[in-house]
Design a protein around this motif. Structure first.
Motif, PDB file in Angstrom:
ATOM      1  N   UNK A   1      35.864  37.344  39.271  1.00 29.13           N
ATOM      2  CA  UNK A   1      36.193  37.253  38.180  1.00 29.13           C
ATOM      3  C   UNK A   1      36.685  38.923  37.632  1.00 29.13           C
ATOM      4  N   UNK A   2      36.804  38.817  36.327  1.00 29.38           N
ATOM      5  CA  UNK A   2      37.473  40.238  35.768  1.00 29.38           C
ATOM      6  C   UNK A   2      36.626  40.009  34.150  1.00 29.38           C
TER       7      UNK A   2
ATOM      8  N   UNK B   1      31.218  35.115  23.713  1.00 29.31           N
ATOM      9  CA  UNK B   1      32.645  35.479  25.170  1.00 29.31           C
ATOM     10  C   UNK B   1      33.608  34.528  25.419  1.00 29.31           C
ATOM     11  N   UNK B   2      34.249  35.207  24.960  1.00 28.34           N
ATOM     12  CA  UNK B   2      35.842  34.234  25.481  1.00 28.34           C
ATOM     13  C   UNK B   2      35.911  34.044  27.127  1.00 28.34           C
ATOM     14  N   UNK B   3      35.968  32.828  27.398  1.00 25.53           N
ATOM     15  CA  UNK B   3      37.078  32.180  28.798  1.00 25.53           C
ATOM     16  C   UNK B   3      36.053  32.319  30.091  1.00 25.53           C
ATOM     17  N   UNK B   4      34.508  31.955  29.078  1.00 22.87           N
ATOM     18  CA  UNK B   4      33.811  31.301  30.014  1.00 22.87           C
ATOM     19  C   UNK B   4      33.216  29.936  29.804  1.00 22.87           C
ATOM     20  N   UNK B   5      33.372  29.526  31.709  1.00 23.88           N
ATOM     21  CA  UNK B   5      33.317  28.262  31.765  1.00 23.88           C
ATOM     22  C   UNK B   5      32.009  27.835  32.023  1.00 23.88           C
ATOM     23  N   UNK B   6      31.670  28.499  33.525  1.00 18.98           N
ATOM     24  CA  UNK B   6      30.777  27.939  34.345  1.00 18.98           C
ATOM     25  C   UNK B   6      29.291  28.559  33.159  1.00 18.98           C
ATOM     26  N   UNK B   7      28.952  29.177  32.985  1.00 16.88           N
ATOM     27  CA  UNK B   7      27.828  29.222  31.861  1.00 16.88           C
ATOM     28  C   UNK B   7      28.351  29.528  30.512  1.00 16.88           C
TER      29      UNK B   7
ATOM     30  N   UNK C   1       7.306  28.540  44.101  1.00 20.08           N
ATOM     31  CA  UNK C   1       8.743  28.998  44.614  1.00 20.08           C
ATOM     32  C   UNK C   1       9.219  28.406  42.306  1.00 20.08           C
ATOM     33  N   UNK C   2      10.800  28.909  42.864  1.00 23.41           N
ATOM     34  CA  UNK C   2      11.253  28.762  41.173  1.00 23.41           C
ATOM     35  C   UNK C   2      13.374  28.900  41.194  1.00 23.41           C
ATOM     36  N   UNK C   3      13.385  27.832  40.575  1.00 20.81           N
ATOM     37  CA  UNK C   3      14.646  27.792  41.024  1.00 20.81           C
ATOM     38  C   UNK C   3      15.392  27.775  39.366  1.00 20.81           C
ATOM     39  N   UNK C   4      16.489  28.374  38.890  1.00 20.49           N
ATOM     40  CA  UNK C   4      17.826  27.553  38.046  1.00 20.49           C
ATOM     41  C   UNK C   4      18.020  26.779  37.832  1.00 20.49           C
ATOM     42  N   UNK C   5      18.145  25.985  37.483  1.00 19.57           N
ATOM     43  CA  UNK C   5      19.623  24.706  36.904  1.00 19.57           C
ATOM     44  C   UNK C   5      20.514  25.027  35.611  1.00 19.57           C
ATOM     45  N   UNK C   6      21.239  23.585  35.876  1.00 25.61           N
ATOM     46  CA  UNK C   6      22.029  23.172  34.779  1.00 25.61           C
ATOM     47  C   UNK C   6      22.530  25.069  34.270  1.00 25.61           C
ATOM     48  N   UNK C   7      23.047  25.393  35.119  1.00 29.06           N
ATOM     49  CA  UNK C   7      23.863  26.988  34.094  1.00 29.06           C
ATOM     50  C   UNK C   7      22.764  28.140  34.447  1.00 29.06           C
ATOM     51  N   UNK C   8      21.758  27.754  34.890  1.00 26.54           N
ATOM     52  CA  UNK C   8      20.661  28.592  34.335  1.00 26.54           C
ATOM     53  C   UNK C   8      20.163  29.123  33.061  1.00 26.54           C
ATOM     54  N   UNK C   9      20.397  27.651  32.393  1.00 27.13           N
ATOM     55  CA  UNK C   9      19.570  27.407  31.461  1.00 27.13           C
ATOM     56  C   UNK C   9      18.662  26.712  31.302  1.00 27.13           C
TER      57      UNK C   9
ATOM     58  N   UNK D   1      30.507  41.624  18.372  1.00 27.97           N
ATOM     59  CA  UNK D   1      31.089  42.584  20.120  1.00 27.97           C
ATOM     60  C   UNK D   1      31.453  40.745  20.389  1.00 27.97           C
ATOM     61  N   UNK D   2      32.752  41.199  21.096  1.00 33.06           N
ATOM     62  CA  UNK D   2      33.067  39.908  21.792  1.00 33.06           C
ATOM     63  C   UNK D   2      33.646  40.757  23.450  1.00 33.06           C
ATOM     64  N   UNK D   3      33.374  39.483  24.454  1.00 31.64           N
ATOM     65  CA  UNK D   3      33.425  40.268  25.893  1.00 31.64           C
ATOM     66  C   UNK D   3      33.935  38.918  26.645  1.00 31.64           C
ATOM     67  N   UNK D   4      36.034  39.124  26.379  1.00 28.49           N
ATOM     68  CA  UNK D   4      37.108  37.996  27.288  1.00 28.49           C
ATOM     69  C   UNK D   4      36.559  38.208  28.945  1.00 28.49           C
ATOM     70  N   UNK D   5      36.546  36.984  29.434  1.00 31.95           N
ATOM     71  CA  UNK D   5      36.488  37.070  31.164  1.00 31.95           C
ATOM     72  C   UNK D   5      37.216  35.937  31.215  1.00 31.95           C
ATOM     73  N   UNK D   6      37.550  36.900  32.840  1.00 28.97           N
ATOM     74  CA  UNK D   6      38.441  35.517  33.329  1.00 28.97           C
ATOM     75  C   UNK D   6      37.135  35.044  34.951  1.00 28.97           C
ATOM     76  N   UNK D   7      36.889  34.300  34.940  1.00 31.09           N
ATOM     77  CA  UNK D   7      35.400  33.335  35.854  1.00 31.09           C
ATOM     78  C   UNK D   7      36.328  33.212  37.339  1.00 31.09           C
ATOM     79  N   UNK D   8      36.995  32.164  37.126  1.00 28.30           N
ATOM     80  CA  UNK D   8      37.610  32.076  38.315  1.00 28.30           C
ATOM     81  C   UNK D   8      37.084  31.114  39.158  1.00 28.30           C
ATOM     82  N   UNK D   9      37.007  31.286  40.540  1.00 24.37           N
ATOM     83  CA  UNK D   9      36.304  30.047  41.110  1.00 24.37           C
ATOM     84  C   UNK D   9      34.918  30.714  41.717  1.00 24.37           C
TER      85      UNK D   9
END
Length: 789
Positions: free
Chosen positions: A257-258, A201-207, A622-630, A275-283
């Motif tokens: 997101x795009x 992936x190119x452009x991903x920062x949050x995940x 109860x379950x929860x994902x933390x640290x960017x779902x990792x 395979x390369x995905x180029x993404x624009x996350x935004x906020x």
């Protein structure tokens, strides 16, 4: 090996694409014939006293003349003569056509296309003949078409490409036979599987790339690359992956997101894809102010505002907005307000990254559903599809409800594809809803292997049909056998009993087991009925009736007197009614990063039978994902109690902590008769347990599907109706043979390794008991596997 006659294919293809050249030959024949004709006739027109047809076998001359449209004595121009040639050629029945003027006679010579004798496939190993035969449209005993043969070859190549063999080539060839027949042979070179070597992936920062790869249908090639089909490159899957990425980010508030590009590049050796995905996350945006306004004087906006289940500060999600629109629309229907439209108006606040949502209640156009047309369902009954619509013919038309109905139809799992759209009806205020579905197999026959440290290796076989007779009903049967047990079951479920959102279930079961780590056997047979219905957006209530016949047998002489007493009673019949309540937000809750599951069940025995009791169990998870779902955190708390009013509880009714806390053998904790030779575990009338665990990556490539984990378990099982034990003789070797049935806590800690393999999920547990009793039986290592193939 027969030699291919490629000339026929080539001539046919050239005839299709180069008819101008063929037409020119008509003019040449005309010019040659015109050497003996008057100059004026040569330049202007021709007239034939007779028209002859030669070379035809299957097609009679009158049919060919009807295509030519040239009559005796008719004056025609050279252009009309060429048009006759074109019409005969376009019929598609002839390999070659010639129009030859011979003085006053016009000769039409044809060479008919051969018929297909047989269709064969050569060189195919991965895809069987039966599958390929279902792809091609050329048929035996039909006229051969070169264009269709080429199209069939392209479809076969496409099928190979979808299985990851993009280098596959298919060459159609013919073998001439007598009687103007040909064998059509597809010569296939399968090539090697081209796998996805890397997804980036190119452009991903949050995940991270690791987290985003979990969202995609396309997977990187792992160590089981020959068994996993999702790591082969399929171009059509990329578009689906792009939508999956959009949904993933949208559910987490990324409204801008795009996916700016998705490229699959073949390696230099042509044996893999990058395979390369180029993404624009935004906020990521959160909800700001949530308000409701009404443009209808008689509608109180405050009442609708109370029906909303939204609060400021939660992550914005289109699904949450749609859910609340549905809630407001349902309220409008309950208040008999038709043609009410709920429109969300969103105001963006870039400074604080919030979105204000204003739900506007307004009058929509007066449009009605004229009818619902369903096509494509060859097996599934119309009523199964229609019941997914909340509106019927004559009801007000709601475009949003039509979209939701399409989602519900797809969620049935009966169809490969389901398209729902609307069009203008017979009047301006009428709409026709069209449903076009493509069915897929809904039955399965499974064979499986399971393994547990206590139960050993087991074999299972099962049958399941989720759309029985096209009625949407589920029918299933299963058989299993292990080292010391065997069981079988038959079940039936009607999801729309009496035409309502009311499920009806029926099941029969039988099991014979040798209880783990104990010297006695049990036999249990049961029949159950149940009905279930929703009581909330995420909750459901199940009512049931059950009859159970249970027996304890083959108690060893060295076992506790308590077990001998329970076995001496013989078989006992239990007749009970009960209910179960569940609340589950794991798949569709307000927060995609967390989920909650609550279960509460009670059974009341005593409607006939030999036992009277109340059995209560409950579970909260109860379950929860933390640290960017990792990292996934999970907590489970459960407990149960059985209160006997008539008769004493037996091991067939009591609770054990098997699989509820790790670090101990099956039947390794709880009340135990230490005065019996084999120190039997007896279970208890009450249990409580809590499990806390985390799953996280351990640095291995995610295509290996290996994760790590850590856990802490604590719990206990206690309370007996009979506490006097000892040997079968009844003579206690000590003064007091009372069994300790106190609540003694046990706990353990450990680490886990999770491995998702093509043959099933493997879990390795390495554990250590922290708190235990002296007589408890520990297990430091545990492996479980469950698979269907």
């Amino acid at each position: 090996m027969h030699i291919a006659d490629r000339g026929l294919l080539s001539r046919n293809i050239l005839r299709k694409v180069g008819r101008q050249s063929a037409a020119a030959s008509v003019y040449a024949f005309v010019a040659m014939a015109g050497l003996t004709a008057p100059q004026q006739a040569f330049a202007q027109s021709y007239q034939f006293s007779s028209v002859k047809v030669e070379g035809n076998d299957r097609v009679d001359a009158a049919t060919i003349l009807s295509y030519a449209r040239i009559g005796r004595g008719q004056t025609i121009s050279a252009g009309e003569l060429n048009d006759a040639f074109q019409r005969i050629s376009d019929v598609g029945l002839f390999e070659d056509v010639q129009i030859i003027p011979q003085g006053g006679t016009l000769l039409i010579k044809v060479q008919e296309l051969p018929t297909v004798n047989v269709i064969n496939f050569e060189g195919n190993k991965r895809l069987k003949d039966e599958m390929l035969a279902s792809i091609v449209k050329s048929q035996s005993r039909r006229v051969f078409s070169a264009a269709q043969a080429e199209a069939d070859a392209a479809e076969i190549a496409k099928a190979y490409q979808e299985s990851g063999r993009i280098a596959a080539s298919v060459d159609p060839r013919i073998i001439r036979r007598s009687g103007n027949r040909v064998d059509l042979v597809f010569d296939i070179k399968e090539g090697k599987v081209v796998e996805v070597e890397r997804v980036s992936f190119v452009g991903n920062r949050a995940y991270s790339d690791r987290r985003l790869r979990q969202v995609l249908e396309t997977k990187q090639a792992g160590i089981f690359r020959r068994l996993v089909q999702s790591d082969t490159f399929v171009a059509d899957r990329i578009e689906f992956d792009k939508q999956m990425l959009k949904d993933f980010y949208a559910a987490r508030g990324y409204v801008d997101f795009q996916v700016q590009g998705a490229v699959g590049e073949v390696t230099r050796e042509r044996d893999g894809f990058f395979v390369t995905f180029t993404v624009r996350e935004g906020q990521s945006f959160k909800l700001g102010r949530v308000t409701t306004v009404s443009e209808i004087p008689e509608v109180d906006a405050a009442e609708f505002q109370k029906a909303l289940k939204l609060r400021s500060g939660i992550t914005y999600s289109p699904t949450v907005i749609e859910t609340n629109i549905t809630r407001l629309e349902n309220l409008a229907l309950r208040k008999s307000l038709n043609f009410v439209r709920i429109e969300p108006r969103i105001t963006r606040n870039d400074r604080d990254l919030t979105l204000d949502v204003e739900f506007v209640i307004s009058k929509g156009p007066r449009i009605f559903v004229e009818r619902i047309d369903i096509e494509g369902n060859t097996t599934t009954l119309d009523e199964v599809i229609r019941r997914e619509f909340r509106a019927a013919e004559g009801d007000p038309f709601n475009p949003r409800e039509v979209r939701r109905a399409a989602e519900r139809i797809r969620a049935l799992g009966f169809f490969k594809d389901a398209r729902v759209n609307s069009e203008q009806g017979s009047a301006a205020d009428q709409v026709i809803v069209n449903v076009d579905v493509e069915e897929q197999p809904t039955g399965s026959l499974s064979f499986g292997v399971s393994y547990g440290a206590d139960s050993g290796v087991g074999l299972t076989a099962g049958f399941r049909e989720s759309n029985f007779l096209g009625r949407g009903q589920t029918v299933g049967a299963s058989l299993s056998t292990g080292t010391d047990n065997k069981s079988g079951s038959i079940n039936f479920m009607e999801p729309a009993f009496l035409g309502r959102d009311l499920s009806f279930s029926f099941d029969i079961g039988y099991a014979e087991t040798e209880n783990q780590n104990s010297d006695y056997d049990t036999r249990v047979a049961n029949i159950g009925l149940g009905v279930g219905f929703p009581v909330g957006e995420y909750s459901r209530l199940q009512l049931n009736y059950k009859v159970v016949d249970s027996r304890i047998k083959n108690v060893d002489d060295d076992s506790s007197q308590i077990l001998h007493n329970e076995a001496s009673v013989g078989g006992q019949l239990t007749s009970s009614v009960g209910y179960g309540f569940s609340y589950d937000t794991r798949s569709s809750g307000l927060n995609p990063d967390s989920g909650l599951l609550l279960r509460f069940n009670q059974d009341f025995a005593g409607l006939g039978g030999d036992l009277t009791y109340v059995s209560t169990t409950g579970l909260a998870m109860a379950e929860r994902r933390i640290w960017n779902d990792d990292i996934t955190l999970r907590a489970v708390v459960e407990g149960g109690m059985i209160n006997m009013s008539k008769g004493d509880s037996r091991v067939t009714e009591r609770f054990f902590l098997n699989s509820k806390i790790r670090g101990f053998e099956g039947n390794g904790v709880g009340p135990r008769d230490l005065n019996a030779v084999n120190e039997d575990a007896l279970g208890g009338n009450v249990f409580a347990a809590a499990r806390f665990e985390a799953e996280f990556p351990i640095g291995l490539p995610e295509e290996y599907n290996i994760k790590g984990g850590a856990f802490f378990d604590v719990g206990s099982v206690w309370s007996l109706d009979q506490v006097t034990g000892g040997p079968k003789s009844g003579v206690c070797p000590v003064v007091d043979c009372t069994v300790d049935d106190s609540m003694n806590l046990r706990s353990s800690v450990g680490v886990s390794l999770f491995w998702e393999t093509p043959v099933g999920p493997l879990r390795f547990n390495l554990s250590k008991a922290v708190k235990k009793e002296d007589y408890d039986k520990e297990r430091n290592f545990d492996l479980t596997i469950s698979s269907q193939f």
